[in-house]
Structures are given as structure tokens and as C-alpha cells.
Design an enzyme around this catalytic site. Structure first.
Site, PDB file in Angstrom:
ATOM      1  N   LYS A  75      -7.421  16.819  69.925  1.00 36.58           N
ATOM      2  CA  LYS A  75      -7.712  16.843  71.360  1.00 36.58           C
ATOM      3  C   LYS A  75      -7.818  18.277  71.868  1.00 36.58           C
ATOM      4  O   LYS A  75      -8.772  18.629  72.565  1.00 36.58           O
ATOM      5  CB  LYS A  75      -6.582  16.096  72.079  1.00 36.58           C
ATOM      6  CG  LYS A  75      -6.947  15.579  73.432  1.00 36.58           C
ATOM      7  CD  LYS A  75      -5.833  14.639  73.904  1.00 36.58           C
ATOM      8  CE  LYS A  75      -4.490  15.243  73.583  1.00 36.58           C
ATOM      9  NZ  LYS A  75      -3.369  14.358  73.677  1.00 36.58           N
ATOM     10  N   THR A  77      -8.343  20.977  70.086  1.00 34.95           N
ATOM     11  CA  THR A  77      -9.485  21.590  69.416  1.00 34.95           C
ATOM     12  C   THR A  77     -10.784  21.207  70.118  1.00 34.95           C
ATOM     13  O   THR A  77     -11.668  22.047  70.341  1.00 34.95           O
ATOM     14  CB  THR A  77      -9.500  21.133  67.939  1.00 34.95           C
ATOM     15  OG1 THR A  77      -8.218  21.387  67.385  1.00 34.95           O
ATOM     16  CG2 THR A  77     -10.547  21.857  67.136  1.00 34.95           C
ATOM     17  N   ARG A  98      -2.054  23.488  77.907  1.00 35.23           N
ATOM     18  CA  ARG A  98      -0.608  23.665  78.043  1.00 35.23           C
ATOM     19  C   ARG A  98      -0.124  24.774  77.106  1.00 35.23           C
ATOM     20  O   ARG A  98      -0.737  25.038  76.081  1.00 35.23           O
ATOM     21  CB  ARG A  98       0.118  22.368  77.664  1.00 35.23           C
ATOM     22  CG  ARG A  98      -0.018  21.280  78.697  1.00 35.23           C
ATOM     23  CD  ARG A  98       0.507  19.971  78.152  1.00 35.23           C
ATOM     24  NE  ARG A  98      -0.382  19.463  77.102  1.00 35.23           N
ATOM     25  CZ  ARG A  98      -0.066  18.492  76.255  1.00 35.23           C
ATOM     26  NH1 ARG A  98       1.129  17.935  76.304  1.00 35.23           N
ATOM     27  NH2 ARG A  98      -0.940  18.076  75.360  1.00 35.23           N
ATOM     28  N   LYS A 109       5.940  23.416  60.312  1.00 34.05           N
ATOM     29  CA  LYS A 109       4.867  24.397  60.433  1.00 34.05           C
ATOM     30  C   LYS A 109       3.885  23.879  61.467  1.00 34.05           C
ATOM     31  O   LYS A 109       3.630  22.688  61.551  1.00 34.05           O
ATOM     32  CB  LYS A 109       4.133  24.514  59.106  1.00 34.05           C
ATOM     33  CG  LYS A 109       4.522  25.717  58.312  1.00 34.05           C
ATOM     34  CD  LYS A 109       3.461  26.001  57.267  1.00 34.05           C
ATOM     35  CE  LYS A 109       3.891  27.185  56.423  1.00 34.05           C
ATOM     36  NZ  LYS A 109       2.780  27.696  55.627  1.00 34.05           N
ATOM     37  N   ALA A 277       5.175  14.998  77.646  1.00 34.69           N
ATOM     38  CA  ALA A 277       4.198  13.948  77.999  1.00 34.69           C
ATOM     39  C   ALA A 277       4.864  12.576  78.091  1.00 34.69           C
ATOM     40  O   ALA A 277       4.191  11.591  78.376  1.00 34.69           O
ATOM     41  CB  ALA A 277       3.073  13.938  76.972  1.00 34.69           C
ATOM     42  N   PHE A 305      -0.782  13.196  74.510  1.00 34.19           N
ATOM     43  CA  PHE A 305      -0.830  11.871  73.881  1.00 34.19           C
ATOM     44  C   PHE A 305      -2.197  11.189  74.040  1.00 34.19           C
ATOM     45  O   PHE A 305      -3.199  11.843  74.303  1.00 34.19           O
ATOM     46  CB  PHE A 305       0.283  10.973  74.415  1.00 34.19           C
ATOM     47  CG  PHE A 305       1.678  11.464  74.125  1.00 34.19           C
ATOM     48  CD1 PHE A 305       1.946  12.317  73.065  1.00 34.19           C
ATOM     49  CD2 PHE A 305       2.743  11.059  74.922  1.00 34.19           C
ATOM     50  CE1 PHE A 305       3.243  12.749  72.784  1.00 34.19           C
ATOM     51  CE2 PHE A 305       4.049  11.489  74.654  1.00 34.19           C
ATOM     52  CZ  PHE A 305       4.288  12.337  73.587  1.00 34.19           C
ATOM     53  N   PHE A 385     -14.770  15.142  60.577  1.00 31.63           N
ATOM     54  CA  PHE A 385     -14.063  15.613  59.379  1.00 31.63           C
ATOM     55  C   PHE A 385     -15.038  15.542  58.206  1.00 31.63           C
ATOM     56  O   PHE A 385     -15.899  14.669  58.158  1.00 31.63           O
ATOM     57  CB  PHE A 385     -12.842  14.740  59.092  1.00 31.63           C
ATOM     58  CG  PHE A 385     -11.626  15.124  59.899  1.00 31.63           C
ATOM     59  CD1 PHE A 385     -11.594  14.902  61.269  1.00 31.63           C
ATOM     60  CD2 PHE A 385     -10.528  15.708  59.302  1.00 31.63           C
ATOM     61  CE1 PHE A 385     -10.484  15.255  62.020  1.00 31.63           C
ATOM     62  CE2 PHE A 385      -9.413  16.071  60.040  1.00 31.63           C
ATOM     63  CZ  PHE A 385      -9.391  15.840  61.403  1.00 31.63           C
ATOM     64  N   TRP A 413     -14.752  22.414  64.838  1.00 30.63           N
ATOM     65  CA  TRP A 413     -13.755  22.946  63.908  1.00 30.63           C
ATOM     66  C   TRP A 413     -14.422  23.861  62.880  1.00 30.63           C
ATOM     67  O   TRP A 413     -13.941  24.952  62.620  1.00 30.63           O
ATOM     68  CB  TRP A 413     -13.021  21.790  63.192  1.00 30.63           C
ATOM     69  CG  TRP A 413     -11.804  22.268  62.453  1.00 30.63           C
ATOM     70  CD1 TRP A 413     -10.536  22.384  62.936  1.00 30.63           C
ATOM     71  CD2 TRP A 413     -11.743  22.722  61.090  1.00 30.63           C
ATOM     72  NE1 TRP A 413      -9.691  22.883  61.976  1.00 30.63           N
ATOM     73  CE2 TRP A 413     -10.398  23.099  60.840  1.00 30.63           C
ATOM     74  CE3 TRP A 413     -12.689  22.861  60.067  1.00 30.63           C
ATOM     75  CZ2 TRP A 413      -9.983  23.589  59.595  1.00 30.63           C
ATOM     76  CZ3 TRP A 413     -12.267  23.357  58.834  1.00 30.63           C
ATOM     77  CH2 TRP A 413     -10.934  23.707  58.610  1.00 30.63           C
TER      78      TRP A 413
END
Lengths: 560, 560
Positions: A75, A77, A98, A109, A277, A305, A385, A413
Site C-alpha cells: 500500500k 509502495t 505516516r 527487520k 490503525a 490495514f 510481482f 517497485w
């Protein structure tokens, strides 16, 4: 664009950042209106924000998503990608995100703001102390905690029932040991022993208030409105009664100024505030969004979310309270996540499975329907993807078309703004068409329990809300006390429309158990809690902290 | 200079600040070597600090004081005044001060850095979040706390004796309720209940380390060296064993960079770090002092409390460990404080009383003698108050002359640098004479208990040190464990040479009770505690927080 082979952090480090003055200039903010924090971060001064208030607003575009799965949706990205895409096609766009929380960075990580070629930078700063906003919130919150105990220590003139102090403490740290503590041990000089506890800073009502406040005056008023304890007769004790609101406002005066940074493509990004959230509304600050709307033709923002929680709260709490009228919404979906919604296990996501995808699309379908209920035209972004197959993408597009919307493949991406031009074009069309007719889901005047019922019925599609009489009575009491007009803020698992995180897709035939209600009188909402809500996370067996370090060059390793 | 009638804050607000770039330029720091925080604060980059290492050092001048009394001495004010005075007479001087702590600002009115026309600005920023150093220390400290409890939670592979975790938590807040707490209540998911507690951030060993570290590598090493707990066999568990040192260094990487601000007269001032002056060494950072020495001909710095504590620690801990060789020292005295040392009550200080002054001078005399033991030539600064009479000042000058030193009247509070020209001239003379032959009070090789005895005998003038066998054994153990070479850091009341705060003047015929010893293995000293040491202050009945607020103009009220 020179392509870098490596992780998000490698891409971020290879980026050519512009000075923050130059980034600000693009949206008409002059150097003198910035409060700089190094070469690549700045806060925007209140004087400037006041000055631009008379300008017309740009279009507000919400990026939301299907129900999250471990497969990842992207989201943030996509928000970054769409902002860059709009700038690429010649529109003036600002994104609003945010701020990430510090604590979790030392657990798993991660962190980061966006990914691949759709990121906000400087990434390390964003994930560490940034401009100190969260530290200021921690200080302001804990000052109030200290003032409450100090008041009791010196005689308790306000007659606080020491068993009913609801105000806890906060730290921006994952520390399970602090969830429940007993304070003031060790004798009379240390006060009266009391059961207490710590939440993570993002769960503080001060955070929610910072993100909903319209200006410094409003901030101070809302802080004063917070309920911190009750007396034996159950009457509330306010932050204002402790005379803490003024000092807290002083601690927060800089934190309230929006933070300006940039995307990898040197487009302006406001990154400001970061409320939970679940027990809060999960959106960046009203200050940032409203300022951005005065400076750009398009403001792209996200909510936490999936759309059942994030978009609903964005519309019913943030937009309603701040007088914002969104022009369009983007629902982010991935082939992977929809296949998971269709029953595929994470390890099998690499294999083409059109049937599972089609089955999982019901989740997207319901979110689409939901967002339209707010009168906002919607488009679906397929965050691409590499293992997505043409057949899967085709099936997904077909499904969305059948729902009367459009799904657009986005490759931000790997390609940055080049990968979101089509989405950007579509968003411009939706905004230009002027078909948006934003309205909240329920009117202010509806009863508090009925508001919860409306969300459960219209958004989650529950058959009803199950709640003890005690909870219903509590809501009635708040209505009588003058809080009936507040919106509700639902705290529920983000993984399902139900309260069972394992029920993916679009479940029906369930009811919503309402376990607890809380009043955030300063933030201005009633929290409805359905299930366990963790407000102080713990660290995993092997915390990321163990491998985080500075290398010989002074670069951070292990944070991402 | 245009005179403003009003409080310190009025004077500070009327000041014409220069941009921090311009201030930096005066000592050869170019804009690109600054990490700016708004227009009037900046950190100095490591690259620049590395670059100037080969330059020769300027003269280091310590400002210390007689034993403090409620009358006030004005050590910081004199430090600022002397820095401005040196610049006024054409010397290149930088002052180095400690950063004020946030917590106490909400208790008693105060804070500030200097006073009258000898202040460091921007005053509000200095007393609030400043550049975030203390927040970074709080985060780093509490990350380690969380990692310790997390380690135990996940199986305690290091075999930590949970009753012997010595590492506490910190907050930059006056909050007595947190002095002693029980953590991890509420069930298995929250860990193992344990007695714990919070100190104020300035009391953190991380603060002491930040102030003693020579560079980032040294910082990381010292953090790793900290002892956080013991096993059942009493072997120590180090911060390094928890693998926390890397992540803590990352959190502190910016905090380690010295902060540059300016005086009211636009002269450069480093304000960096602020360890406690009792359980720690009470001086600004080594990073700031060493950097300043490369940039200026005179670096004026101060140490906490009176010379018995502040100067001794400055010489024996900071200078010894950082390889600094001070050229001169200034002992600040006031007629008022000396009269209090001579037995006058606070309410009677307005009346001339030469006899009491002469009686109180023994306090100054002993401090003078003490400072000379370190081989540093010393001058007395009489920080002038309007009600001081010529007869009193004459008596004081006479006394100091009889001790083989000189006392110079300073009027920096009312006149700025105009009021410290004579002192500045004298300091230049002392430095130019080259008579300084700095040597610490005791050699590294002396036993730990013997080091404490040396300080007690040579500085406090106690007849001996009284300590249980347990304490002596503990010191022996540390010697065997390889800590024998460390200096000692005495924690004792600052109001008297003895451990009784009411014994003013220059008492004799007493012994020093040593109640407790602690090992700060990372900071690199052994703390000897003589009396109650409060590491988490409380708030008063009517905290200053109650009247602190932003006014209509957005200015802070009530903080000073």
C-alpha cells in the site's frame, strides 16, 4: 533511471537526493518557510500554513487495500508510486504518509517507507529519530502521567479514585515487560503503589490528537479534553484539571508542524504522525494532508490495514472531522494476496493458480463495494510481482471489470513512476469526471451502538453485534455525557472482515462480538474493541537489534 | 548593547541571533560541515572533526565554583561571560556547556543556560527537545532494558540471575512513581515479574559514555563494556553479551555529534551532553571539548557543583581519560554565597556583613588550594550582585590576594562581555605564562579504596574513610577483575566538603562514610556513594508545568 541490484536500502542509498529546499520549491514553499533538519528533512512553518489557507484545495486520493495477508500488498509502495506517476505525467502531486515507529525496527527487520523504486528517503532517518515527533509525543504523554501521580502524592485535591486512573505511560519501544507494572513502590516518598502500564507511543491518545488537530489551539483544546481518571462517583477527571494541557502543547509545538521529505524521484512527500490503525484511526496528520491540498493538485495518501478498517476510519473519522472531501480511491491488490484469500498457502504462491485467484477475488469485491458506499469513485491497482502470470492478471482484471471498476497493473517497485503512469492517468480521469459525492457511512446523530452496528452490517457484513448490557450501558452513559456525536473507531483484526483472523475472503453468517469500549475524548472518537488488541508489542526470540550496527563507513547495517 | 528590562527570557528574546552558518564560520566551520536543526542550532559533522584532528590545541580553561548555596553562584553565567569577554578582547574563544535536562523544567521554574546578558540561545530550544540527544540516549538505554528482559523471556541462554539485573530504565521526566516498580505482571506472555525502576536520563551510564567517548568506535566499545546483570556465580553479563551495543550506537550516531549554538553576543558555544554531577562526572562531552580546542585559542568550560566535586572529576576523570591538559581555572564566588558560608541566613544577605564574608572565605580558600593541587593556575571571579558593597568586595579581594591569587569583579550578568574584560585579560595572562603543569590527583595504579581515601583526604580534608568490609571487598574484587586502573567518581552532597549538607565553610575533624560503590564499566569509573543520591527526582506540589503554555503569539510562557 540507473537500476541498482540489491535491497530497498541499496536502492535508497544509490538515490540522488535533492536538497530539501529544492524539493520544497517545487510546491511553492520558500526556504524561509522551512525549519530544516539537516539537508533532506524539514518542517513547514505555521506562518506559511496559515498563509495558504485561502487557496483552493487539490484532489484528495486515498490509497487503501484488500485485507492484508502475509503475502504483502504494498500500500505504501503504491502510494509513493502513484505520487511519482502523477508527477511524471505532468501533474503537481504530493504524497502524505505516516511516520514509522521506532520500537518495531529493533524487533523484526523492516521499517522503511515504500520499497524498490517507490520509496521515501532519507530512509534511515525516517526509521530512526526522524524529526523527533514521536519523542515529543512520548515526553508529553509521560509528563501527564507524572503530573497525575504527583497530584495524588501531594494530597489528591481532585479526589481521583486511584483505582480508576486510565492514563498509562508510553515508550517508543517493544517492551512486553512494561505492559503491566506496579509503580510507586519503595515507601512513602515514592507515592502510592498503583497498577499501571506502558503502551507503545503510537498507541497514545496524544498521537491520535496530534494527527487530528487543525492547529495549535485545537491541539491544546483536545489535549485538555482527554479523560485521565475517574472519581469514586465516576465523574471524569480531565487532563485540563491537572493543568497539563499547556505544557504538553509546548512540548508538541514543533511536532505539530508537517515534515517534508522526498521520494526517490525527488517529488515532495509529507511524512507526519502515525497513530495505531486499531485503537486509533491510522492516518497521517490532518495538518499534513490539509497543507498538501493547498500546495498540490493531487494529494495521495494512505490509511492503515485493509479498506474495512483503514478506509472506513479515513472517511468516517479523518475526512468527516477535518472537512476533507476525497475525489477518488485506489484499492491495492496483489495476485499473491488474492490467491491466499482463495486458500493458497504462502509457500505455494509461486505457482499459477487462476481458480484460487478467482475464489479470493471476493475479498477485493467486498472492499470495492464498501468504498463506493462512501460516494468515492474507485480504481484497483494491481501491485505487480514478477511471478504473476498473464492468465492470473487477466482473470483479476476481468473480475474487477465485472464489478464495474477497472484494475490496472502497476510496476512501480521495479520501474518507479514509469510503472504507474496508467494508474496516474486513470486517477486524473476519475478526479476530472467529478463524480465523487463523498458522504460518511453514518450520520453524527446516530446512537453510538447503532454506529457500531452500521459499520458491522455495512462494511464487515456481520449479522449483528453481540455486546454485554454493561457495554451498551456505557455507550448510553457517554451519549448522556455529551459524547454521542462522536464517530466510532473500530479495533478488530485486520486479516478478516470477521474477528477471526483465519477467515479470509468474504465471510458471511457471523456476528461481531464487541468486548470493550473506550472513550478517547480528546481525539474525539469512541473505540469499539472486538478481540485482543496489543498496545505494547514484544521482541522476537532473535531481535533485529542484534545485527543492527554502524559499519566502517558509518553506514547502518541490519536495519532493513 | 540595548538593555532590556525584564527576565532572562526577555533578554534572550530581544537578542539578535545570527544564523548558525555565520556563527560557525567564525571558527572555520563551513556550511557543508554542519547538520542544521533550524536556523540557530547545528551539529558538527564527524568528517570535519576528523579533518581538524592534526591541528594544535587551544588553551582549556575550567570554570568551577565554591560550594553551592541557595544564594546562587553563577558558574554557567560566568562561563558564558568569560567566553564573550575573551572574544571581546580579540581572542578566538569557544565555550563548552552541558545540555540541560528536560524533566526538571516542568518541576521548578528555571532551566536556561546562563542568565542576564550572559546567556546561550536559543534558550527555549535548549531547554526543550534541543537536537534530540537526550531522547536518543533514552531510546538507546531502554532498548537495552527491553533486550535484557526479552532475553530472559525467551529462555535466558546467558543464565542471567534475574534478581541481579542492575540495568534499570530511564525517562527524561521527574516521576517519583517510577523509582521502584515491579515489571512483567499480567501473566506468562509478559515475562517474569521483577523488581525494577527508572532513573532520569541524565543519570544513565549511556549519558556518561556519550560524554566520554572519543569517537563512534569508542562509543560502541564502551557501550559493549557496560555490565547489566550478574549470574548466580556473580560473573558479569555485559551489554555486548546481549548484542545490544551495535543498535545502541546506531541510535546514538547523531547524538554523538557536538551541538553548536551561540551566546547573546553571537559567539560560538558547544552545548553537548549532560551527565549527572554525582553518580557521573558532570561535564559536557569530550567530543565537544576536543573539537573546540582544535577551532579556538581558548575553550572555556564548566563542571558541575563546587570544585570539590566538579573540578576534581573534570581533572581526574575527563582530562585524564581524554588526554586534556587545562591551562587555567576560574573559581566563581559571590559575596552572597560566601556570607552564607559564613553563617548568614538567606533573608539577611542584602545587608553588608564583612565579618561574615571573611568567615565564609575559608570555603573559597580551600577550593583554591585544592585546584592548585592539580597544577593549574587559578583566578577567582567575583560574580557581582547589585547589593554587594565596596567593603565586602575589598575584603574578598584581600582574602584572595593573601592566598596568592587574584579576585576579579565580573559584571557579565548586567553588562555582558563588557563586564568580564578584566577577567578575560587575566585568563590570557595565566595561559600565556605557561605555568600550568597539569597532573591528576592520584595515579591510575593506586588501589580503588586508596583513590577514594586520597580524594577524601586531599580534597574534602576528611580524617579518613569509613566503609564496611563488604565494600572494601567489592573494590578488591573489581581490582582483581581488571578494573583497578579506573578513576573513582564520588557521589556526595555538593553543599559541603563533608557528607552533611549543613556544614558550610571549611569543616575539619570529620570522616567520610562510604555507603556503597558501583562499577560503571562502560563509562570507565567506579562510583563511590556517600549519602543519599537521588537518581529520579520528583515534582513539587505546584509544578511549573501548570503554568507553562503557548501564548497567542506562539511564544512559550512559564518555562523560565
Amino acid at each position: 533511471m540507473v537500476k541498482v541490484v540489491g535491497s530497498d536500502i541499496d536502492v535508497a542509498r544509490a538515490a540522488k537526493l535533492q536538497s530539501i529546499e529544492k524539493v520544497a520549491e517545487k510546491v511553492g514553499i520558500s526556504e524561509s518557510q522551512l525549519l530544516r533538519f539537516g539537508p533532506h528533512k524539514a518542517k513547514v512553518r505555521f506562518e506559511f500554513i496559515d498563509e495558504v489557507q485561502s487557496r483552493p484545495d487539490g484532489h484528495l486520493v486515498l490509497v487503501t487495500a484488500i485485507s492484508p495477508t502475509p503475502a504483502g500488498e504494498g500500500k505504501t509502495t503504491t502510494t509513493v508510486g502513484l505520487g511519482d506517476g502523477l508527477n511524471r505525467i505532468g501533474e503537481k502531486a504530493i504524497i502524505c504518509l505516516r511516520e514509522p515507529s521506532l520500537g518495531p525496527c529493533f524487533g523484526m527487520k523492516g521499517g522503511a517507507a515504500g520499497g524498490g523504486y517507490a520509496q521515501v528517503v532519507p530512509m534511515e532517518d525516517l526509521n530512526l529519530h526522524f524529526t523527533g515527533d514521536f519523542h515529543a509525543i512520548t515526553s508529553a504523554h509521560n509528563l501527564l502521567s507524572a503530573l497525575i501521580d504527583n497530584h495524588i502524592y501531594w494530597g489528591n485535591e481532585l479526589d481521583i479514585d486511584t483505582r480508576r486512573v486510565t492514563w498509562r505511560r508510553v515508550l517508543d519501544m517493544n517492551d512486553r515487560a512494561l505492559r503491566e507494572v506496579v509503580t510507586s513502590l519503595g515507601g512513602a516518598a515514592n507515592g502510592f503503589p498503583a497498577l499501571a502500564g506502558f503502551d507503545i507511543t503510537v498507541a497514545s491518545e496524544v498521537m491520535a490528537i496530534l494527527c487530528l488537530a487543525k492547529d495549535r489551539k485545537d491541539l491544546e483544546k483536545r489535549l485538555g479534553d482527554m479523560i485521565v481518571a475517574y472519581r469514586r462517583d465516576r465523574s471524569p477527571v480531565y487532563c485540563r484539571d491537572l493543568k497539563a494541557d499547556g505544557a504538553m502543547t509546548v512540548l508538541l509545538k514543533d511536532a505539530l508542524m508537517p515534515n517534508l521529505v522526498q521520494t526517490l524521484e525527488n517529488n515532495p512527500a509529507f511524512v507526519h504522525g502515525g497513530p495505531f490503525a486499531n485503537i486509533a484511526h491510522g492516518c497521517n496528520s490532518v495538518m499534513a494532508t490539509r497543507t498538501a491540498l493547498k500546495l498540490a493538485d493531487y494529494v495521495v495518501t494512505e490509511a492503515g490495514f485493509g479498506a474495512d478498517l483503514g478506509a472506513e476510519k479515513f472517511f468516517d473519522i479523518k475526512c468527516r472531522k477535518a472537512g476533507l472531501t476525497p475525489s477518488a480511491a485506489v484499492i491495492v491488490a496483489t495476485v499473491r494476496a488474492l490467491k491466499m484469500n482463495g486458500g493458497v498457502k504462502k509457500e505455494d504462491l509461486g505457482t499459477e493458480n487462476v481458480a484460487a485467484l478467482e475464489k479470493g477475488c471476493v475479498n477485493l469485491g467486498r472492499h470495492l463495494e464498501n468504498v463506493r458506499k462512501f460516494g468515492v469513485p474507485t480504481v484497483v491497482a494491481i501491485n505487480h510481482f514478477s511471478k504473476d502470470t498473464p492468465a492470473e492478471i487477466e482473470a483479476l482484471k476481468r473480475y474487477v471489470a465485472a464489478q464495474g471498476s477497472e484494475a490496472i497493473v502497476c510496476k512501480h517497485w521495479q520501474d518507479g513512476s514509469e510503472g504507474t503512469q496508467e494508474l496516474a492517468q486513470k486517477v486524473v480521469e476519475l478526479c476530472a469526471a467529478g463524480s465523487a459525492a463523498f458522504k460518511p457511512l453514518y450520520p453524527e446523530g446516530l446512537g453510538l451502538f447503532e454506529k457500531i452496528e452500521t459499520i458491522a452490517r455495512e462494511i464487515y457484513r456481520a449479522e449483528g453485534v453481540v455486546a454485554d448490557q454493561k457495554i451498551r450501558d456505557q455507550l448510553k452513559q457517554w451519549e448522556q455525557a455529551g459524547y454521542g456525536h462522536l464517530p466510532v473507531c473500530m479495533a478488530k483484526t485486520q486479516y478478516s472482515f470477521t474477528t477471526d483472523p483465519n477467515k479470509r475472503g468474504a465471510p458471511t453468517g457471523f456476528s461481531l462480538p464487541l468486548r470493550e469500549v473506550r472513550l478517547s475524548a480528546g481525539a474525539g472518537f469512541v473505540v469499539g474493541i472486538c478481540g485482543e488488541i496489543m498496545t505494547m508489542p514484544g521482541l522476537p526470540r532473535v531481535p533485529a537489534a542484534e545485527t543492527i550496527r554502524l559499519n566502517e563507513k558509518g553506514d547502518i547495517e541490519g536495519l532493513f
